[in-house]
Design a protein around this motif. Structure first.
Motif, PDB file in Angstrom:
ATOM      1  N   ILE A   1      -2.377   1.997  -4.437  1.00 35.45           N
ATOM      2  CA  ILE A   1      -1.713   3.281  -4.249  1.00 35.45           C
ATOM      3  C   ILE A   1      -2.742   4.384  -4.451  1.00 35.45           C
ATOM      4  O   ILE A   1      -3.388   4.450  -5.505  1.00 35.45           O
ATOM      5  N   HIS A   2      -2.911   5.234  -3.453  1.00 36.73           N
ATOM      6  CA  HIS A   2      -3.798   6.389  -3.540  1.00 36.73           C
ATOM      7  C   HIS A   2      -2.950   7.644  -3.646  1.00 36.73           C
ATOM      8  O   HIS A   2      -2.059   7.865  -2.812  1.00 36.73           O
ATOM      9  N   GLU A   3      -3.242   8.446  -4.651  1.00 41.26           N
ATOM     10  CA  GLU A   3      -2.375   9.586  -4.955  1.00 41.26           C
ATOM     11  C   GLU A   3      -3.210  10.821  -5.291  1.00 41.26           C
ATOM     12  O   GLU A   3      -4.171  10.740  -6.075  1.00 41.26           O
ATOM     13  N   PRO A   4      -2.909  11.992  -4.709  1.00 39.98           N
ATOM     14  CA  PRO A   4      -3.580  13.223  -5.138  1.00 39.98           C
ATOM     15  C   PRO A   4      -3.193  13.553  -6.576  1.00 39.98           C
ATOM     16  O   PRO A   4      -2.079  13.264  -7.005  1.00 39.98           O
ATOM     17  N   ARG A   5      -4.122  14.140  -7.318  1.00 42.41           N
ATOM     18  CA  ARG A   5      -3.834  14.445  -8.718  1.00 42.41           C
ATOM     19  C   ARG A   5      -3.781  15.946  -8.962  1.00 42.41           C
ATOM     20  O   ARG A   5      -4.311  16.730  -8.196  1.00 42.41           O
ATOM     21  N   ARG A   6      -3.151  16.309 -10.063  1.00 37.85           N
ATOM     22  CA  ARG A   6      -2.944  17.723 -10.365  1.00 37.85           C
ATOM     23  C   ARG A   6      -4.252  18.430 -10.728  1.00 37.85           C
ATOM     24  O   ARG A   6      -4.353  19.656 -10.602  1.00 37.85           O
TER      25      ARG A   6
ATOM     26  N   ILE B   1       0.847  -1.182   0.000  1.00 30.76           N
ATOM     27  CA  ILE B   1       0.000   0.000   0.000  1.00 30.76           C
ATOM     28  C   ILE B   1       0.889   1.240   0.000  1.00 30.76           C
ATOM     29  O   ILE B   1       2.041   1.187   0.436  1.00 30.76           O
ATOM     30  N   SER B   2       0.343   2.332  -0.493  1.00 29.22           N
ATOM     31  CA  SER B   2       1.100   3.582  -0.479  1.00 29.22           C
ATOM     32  C   SER B   2       0.111   4.711  -0.709  1.00 29.22           C
ATOM     33  O   SER B   2      -0.868   4.556  -1.446  1.00 29.22           O
ATOM     34  N   ARG B   3       0.383   5.844  -0.066  1.00 24.89           N
ATOM     35  CA  ARG B   3      -0.543   6.962  -0.193  1.00 24.89           C
ATOM     36  C   ARG B   3       0.224   8.267  -0.301  1.00 24.89           C
ATOM     37  O   ARG B   3       1.131   8.532   0.491  1.00 24.89           O
ATOM     38  N   SER B   4      -0.130   9.041  -1.329  1.00 30.47           N
ATOM     39  CA  SER B   4       0.463  10.360  -1.564  1.00 30.47           C
ATOM     40  C   SER B   4       1.988  10.286  -1.647  1.00 30.47           C
ATOM     41  O   SER B   4       2.705  11.028  -0.971  1.00 30.47           O
ATOM     42  N   THR B   5       2.471   9.368  -2.485  1.00 27.04           N
ATOM     43  CA  THR B   5       3.913   9.150  -2.578  1.00 27.04           C
ATOM     44  C   THR B   5       4.482   9.278  -3.984  1.00 27.04           C
ATOM     45  O   THR B   5       5.666   9.594  -4.132  1.00 27.04           O
ATOM     46  N   ILE B   6       3.681   9.041  -5.019  1.00 29.47           N
ATOM     47  CA  ILE B   6       4.233   8.972  -6.374  1.00 29.47           C
ATOM     48  C   ILE B   6       4.977  10.256  -6.725  1.00 29.47           C
ATOM     49  O   ILE B   6       6.051  10.220  -7.343  1.00 29.47           O
TER      50      ILE B   6
ATOM     51  N   GLU C   1       3.060  20.048  -8.356  1.00 31.08           N
ATOM     52  CA  GLU C   1       4.053  18.977  -8.297  1.00 31.08           C
ATOM     53  C   GLU C   1       3.427  17.585  -8.393  1.00 31.08           C
ATOM     54  O   GLU C   1       4.152  16.584  -8.361  1.00 31.08           O
ATOM     55  N   LYS C   2       2.098  17.528  -8.545  1.00 24.05           N
ATOM     56  CA  LYS C   2       1.403  16.240  -8.653  1.00 24.05           C
ATOM     57  C   LYS C   2       1.295  15.821 -10.126  1.00 24.05           C
ATOM     58  O   LYS C   2       1.574  16.592 -11.040  1.00 24.05           O
ATOM     59  N   TYR C   3       0.857  14.575 -10.333  1.00 21.58           N
ATOM     60  CA  TYR C   3       0.645  14.050 -11.678  1.00 21.58           C
ATOM     61  C   TYR C   3      -0.842  13.914 -11.967  1.00 21.58           C
ATOM     62  O   TYR C   3      -1.666  13.845 -11.047  1.00 21.58           O
TER      63      TYR C   3
ATOM     64  N   SER D   1     -12.115  12.052  -5.004  1.00 22.18           N
ATOM     65  CA  SER D   1     -11.895  12.834  -6.217  1.00 22.18           C
ATOM     66  C   SER D   1     -10.753  13.845  -6.057  1.00 22.18           C
ATOM     67  O   SER D   1     -10.450  14.596  -6.979  1.00 22.18           O
ATOM     68  N   MET D   2     -10.109  13.839  -4.880  1.00 19.85           N
ATOM     69  CA  MET D   2      -8.848  14.566  -4.717  1.00 19.85           C
ATOM     70  C   MET D   2      -7.747  13.921  -5.542  1.00 19.85           C
ATOM     71  O   MET D   2      -6.740  14.556  -5.863  1.00 19.85           O
ATOM     72  N   GLY D   3      -7.927  12.658  -5.908  1.00 16.70           N
ATOM     73  CA  GLY D   3      -6.852  11.955  -6.573  1.00 16.70           C
ATOM     74  C   GLY D   3      -7.329  10.771  -7.376  1.00 16.70           C
ATOM     75  O   GLY D   3      -8.408  10.783  -7.966  1.00 16.70           O
ATOM     76  N   PHE D   4      -6.513   9.728  -7.377  1.00 15.11           N
ATOM     77  CA  PHE D   4      -6.833   8.515  -8.122  1.00 15.11           C
ATOM     78  C   PHE D   4      -6.243   7.317  -7.398  1.00 15.11           C
ATOM     79  O   PHE D   4      -5.437   7.458  -6.468  1.00 15.11           O
ATOM     80  N   GLU D   5      -6.683   6.138  -7.815  1.00 11.30           N
ATOM     81  CA  GLU D   5      -6.147   4.894  -7.265  1.00 11.30           C
ATOM     82  C   GLU D   5      -5.435   4.108  -8.354  1.00 11.30           C
ATOM     83  O   GLU D   5      -5.921   3.977  -9.466  1.00 11.30           O
ATOM     84  N   VAL D   6      -4.262   3.593  -8.015  1.00 11.02           N
ATOM     85  CA  VAL D   6      -3.555   2.628  -8.850  1.00 11.02           C
ATOM     86  C   VAL D   6      -3.700   1.265  -8.193  1.00 11.02           C
ATOM     87  O   VAL D   6      -3.363   1.092  -7.020  1.00 11.02           O
TER      88      VAL D   6
END
Length: 232
Positions: A145-150, A115-120, A176-178, A207-212
């Motif tokens: 992996i949960h990541e905030p998006r640009r 698992i990983s969050r806000s790391t990419i 700085e996000k993707y 909807s702050m981000g996306f899931e991989v």
């Protein structure tokens, strides 16, 4: 790239302001365990920060048989994570390690879940990092992996920044996000497009981000799971 504030600030922030995201990751982990039908899995939390997510998971009775390992590249985060675990009397439940996602010390095929969050956006080489995560997964293993998006939902971003401000943390730096499409390209470049699903909710906190979702299984199974997810 480190966070823009101290490990102590980050610890206070993640202890008090991201429960909805902790719950989302915990819920996904339970779902994946049911799919895999494994009883005592190892969970590797990459970029654990100060381990507040693992502390919450350790208190979840439905995860009582999980082996929880947190890793981080930054030594101040590792030190604070160990203090967080000690403060919560969880030394026997949660292990904290210092490692680099681009060169993980774990053996091939050694963990059921990553698992990983806000790391990419902190990774120097996302393609290499995704390859390393895939390498350490056991057959049928899954990384979430949960990541905030640009380009987040504006309402979700406003609420996210409101919660940060309440504990004295600066607004999230979206430049700085993707985007989800950029991360799909990283996965393609890593040779993992057929093993991955990238989903970006349109509403709600997610909807702050996306899931991989990256899984070490036959591509047909990935496609089936992707098809089922469209109807949830």
């Amino acid at each position: 790239m480190p966070v823009h504030y101290s490990a102590e600030q980050y610890d206070r922030y993640t202890e008090n302001s991201v429960e909805v995201y902790d719950d989302a990751m915990t819920r996904r982990l339970r779902q994946e365990q049911r799919l895999m039908r494994v009883q005592s899995p190892t969970v590797l939390d990459i970029g654990t920060g100060t381990a507040q997510l693992l502390v919450r998971m350790a208190h979840d009775p439905l995860l009582a048989n999980f082996r929880l390992i947190g890793t981080d590249f930054f030594e101040d985060m590792v030190a604070q994570a160990r203090e967080t675990v000690r403060r919560n009397n969880l030394i026997d439940r949660v292990s904290i390690e210092h490692s680099d996602v681009h060169d993980l010390p774990n053996a091939d095929n050694s963990v059921e879940f990553v698992i990983s969050r806000s790391t990419i956006h902190h990774w120097a080489n996302p393609v290499k990092a995704f390859q390393e995560i895939y390498r350490v997964l056991k057959p049928e293993g899954v990384a979430i992996i949960h990541e905030p998006r640009r380009d987040p939902n504006p309402d979700a971003l406003a609420e996210f920044n409101r919660q940060r401000a309440a504990v004295g943390v600066e607004p999230s730096r979206m430049d700085e996000k993707y985007t989800a499409d950029e991360v799909r390209q990283f996965l393609k470049d890593a040779g993992l497009a057929a093993q991955s699903i990238v989903s970006a909710p349109r509403s709600g906190p997610g909807s702050m981000g996306f899931e991989v979702r990256l899984s070490k299984c036959h591509p047909w199974k990935v496609r089936v799971i992707s098809w089922i997810a469209k109807f949830k």
